[in-house]
Design a protein around this motif. Structure first.
Motif, PDB file in Angstrom:
ATOM      1  N   ILE A 183     -18.779   5.497   4.091  1.00 58.44           N
ATOM      2  CA  ILE A 183     -17.388   5.616   4.541  1.00 58.44           C
ATOM      3  C   ILE A 183     -17.085   4.561   5.601  1.00 58.44           C
ATOM      4  O   ILE A 183     -16.065   3.864   5.536  1.00 58.44           O
ATOM      5  N   GLU A 222      -9.971   5.705   5.163  1.00 58.50           N
ATOM      6  CA  GLU A 222     -11.010   6.569   4.594  1.00 58.50           C
ATOM      7  C   GLU A 222     -11.853   7.272   5.662  1.00 58.50           C
ATOM      8  O   GLU A 222     -12.289   8.414   5.481  1.00 58.50           O
ATOM      9  N   GLU A 256      -9.410  14.627   0.482  1.00 58.41           N
ATOM     10  CA  GLU A 256      -8.307  13.668   0.490  1.00 58.41           C
ATOM     11  C   GLU A 256      -7.460  13.865   1.733  1.00 58.41           C
ATOM     12  O   GLU A 256      -7.533  14.894   2.406  1.00 58.41           O
TER      13      GLU A 256
END
Ligand code: GLY
Length: 357
Positions: free
Chosen positions: A227, A237, A338
């Motif tokens: 990430i 992200e 998300e």
């Protein structure tokens, strides 16, 4: 030995994980720096347990070692202690060709990392985290900071270490509450990216965890490394790592830091949000039940007594808020996540309702 490479161009580094690694730390540090002198920045609790052991390991590899020790606790993560650290580094004669070892939990890592980022305009540092929460989260990714009276981590930098050395053996002296604290973050990683990790945690319990620490830490650090590689500056992200944190931070602040640990706040934050996103059809049916069960398995809260009006002012201060919008992290199912941008005023609709007591 398990190793994870984190690819950040000229700031790339490796994370090494192995039981007993502390005793070999001198050899690993040798591969990372040309330094002659090392300043070990740590707190008095970690120093009392492991300071001599680390110093001996580093001296075996020929280093001149200076220990700079401050009082343990989040209360030390401030500008005054940072200034004391600068003075300690100067008194020890640390130059730009030397290096800092940050040794301990999140506070020594964040505080010592900020000292490294700024002393003499930046000198190399290596993280040796000693708590679960630091081994799976705060030692990786280069966020270093101190708290200001107005809030946590409000003065800091992105400054990557030259390496991270993780010895799960050090967890044997960590009190159970702080094992659970770290598991709040571990469960978060399972929720956002790794169904297999989540399932493993559903089968383990307090007395079987230790045989799996290396695997668990490797899973979490790998997720974080991938990430951070995509979003080192936390613009997109990387925000996924904040699942449960918007409500969690509010819980920590509302009760006063230290009443709930960070991991406990995050645990309740994940559960209180997911209960609502499941009701709204944004999360697969049955997810809340699994999440609540795994949190409770490790003594973590799934709710708190504070009512909405008490929590709201602290959520309004969350630094992830941009204008009047707030970015929440939600999980469509275990192992996926998300970002969901909502109107700031809509936040009460996203927290499981509890009655004040
Ligand atoms: N602890 C969250 C991050 O490093 O972005």
């Amino acid at each position: 030995m398990r190793s994870i490479h984190i690819d950040l161009g000229k700031d790339s580094y490796d994370i090494h994980i192995e039981k007993g690694l502390l005793n070999q730390s001198g050899q690993y540090v040798r591969q990372l720096t040309e330094a002659e002198r090392l300043a070990v920045i740590t707190d008095d609790a970690v120093d009392a347990l492991y300071g001599n052991q680390l110093q001996a390991a580093l001296e075996q590899s020929g280093y001149e070692v200076h220990r700079i020790v401050f009082k343990a606790g989040e209360g030390s993560k401030n500008m005054t202690v940072l200034a004391d650290l600068y003075q300690g580094l100067a008194d020890a004669g640390i130059t730009r060709s030397d290096a800092i070892i940050t040794f301990g939990g999140g506070v020594p890592g964040d505080l010592g990392g900020l000292a490294a980022a700024t002393y003499l305009r930046g000198i190399p540092f290596i993280q040796i985290p000693t708590t679960i929460i630091a081994q799976v989260d705060s030692s990786v990714g280069g966020k270093v900071a101190v708290d200001l009276p107005s809030g946590k981590n409000q003065a800091g930098a992105f400054y990557q270490p030259k390496g991270v050395l993780i010895d799960p053996e050090l967890l044997t002296t960590l009190p159970l509450r702080f094992i659970h604290d770290g598991l709040g973050e571990v469960i978060k990683y399972g929720c956002i990216r790794d169904n297999h990790l989540f399932e493993l945690l559903e089968t383990l319990q307090d007395d079987t965890l230790s045989a799996h620490w290396e695997e668990i830490i490797e899973c979490c650090c790998t997720i974080k490394a991938r990430i951070v590689e995509h979003d080192v500056l936390d613009m997109g992200e990387r925000m996924l790592l904040n699942f449960g944190h918007t409500i969690g931070h509010a819980i920590e602040r509302c009760y006063g830091y230290g009443y709930y640990t960070h991991g406990e706040g995050v645990a309740a934050g994940m559960a209180m949000l997911t209960a609502v996103t499941e009701q709204k059809g944004l999360t697969a049916a049955g997810t809340t039940q699994r999440l609540d069960a795994v949190l409770q398995r490790y003594g973590l809260p799934v709710t708190v007594n504070a009512a909405m009006p008490q929590l709201l002012p602290y959520i309004a201060h969350d630094k992830k808020k941009r204008g009047n919008r707030l970015t929440l992290v939600i999980i469509p199912a275990i192992g996926t996540s998300e970002l969901l941008s909502i109107e700031g005023d809509a936040i009460p609709d996203y927290i499981r309702k509890v009655d004040a007591q």
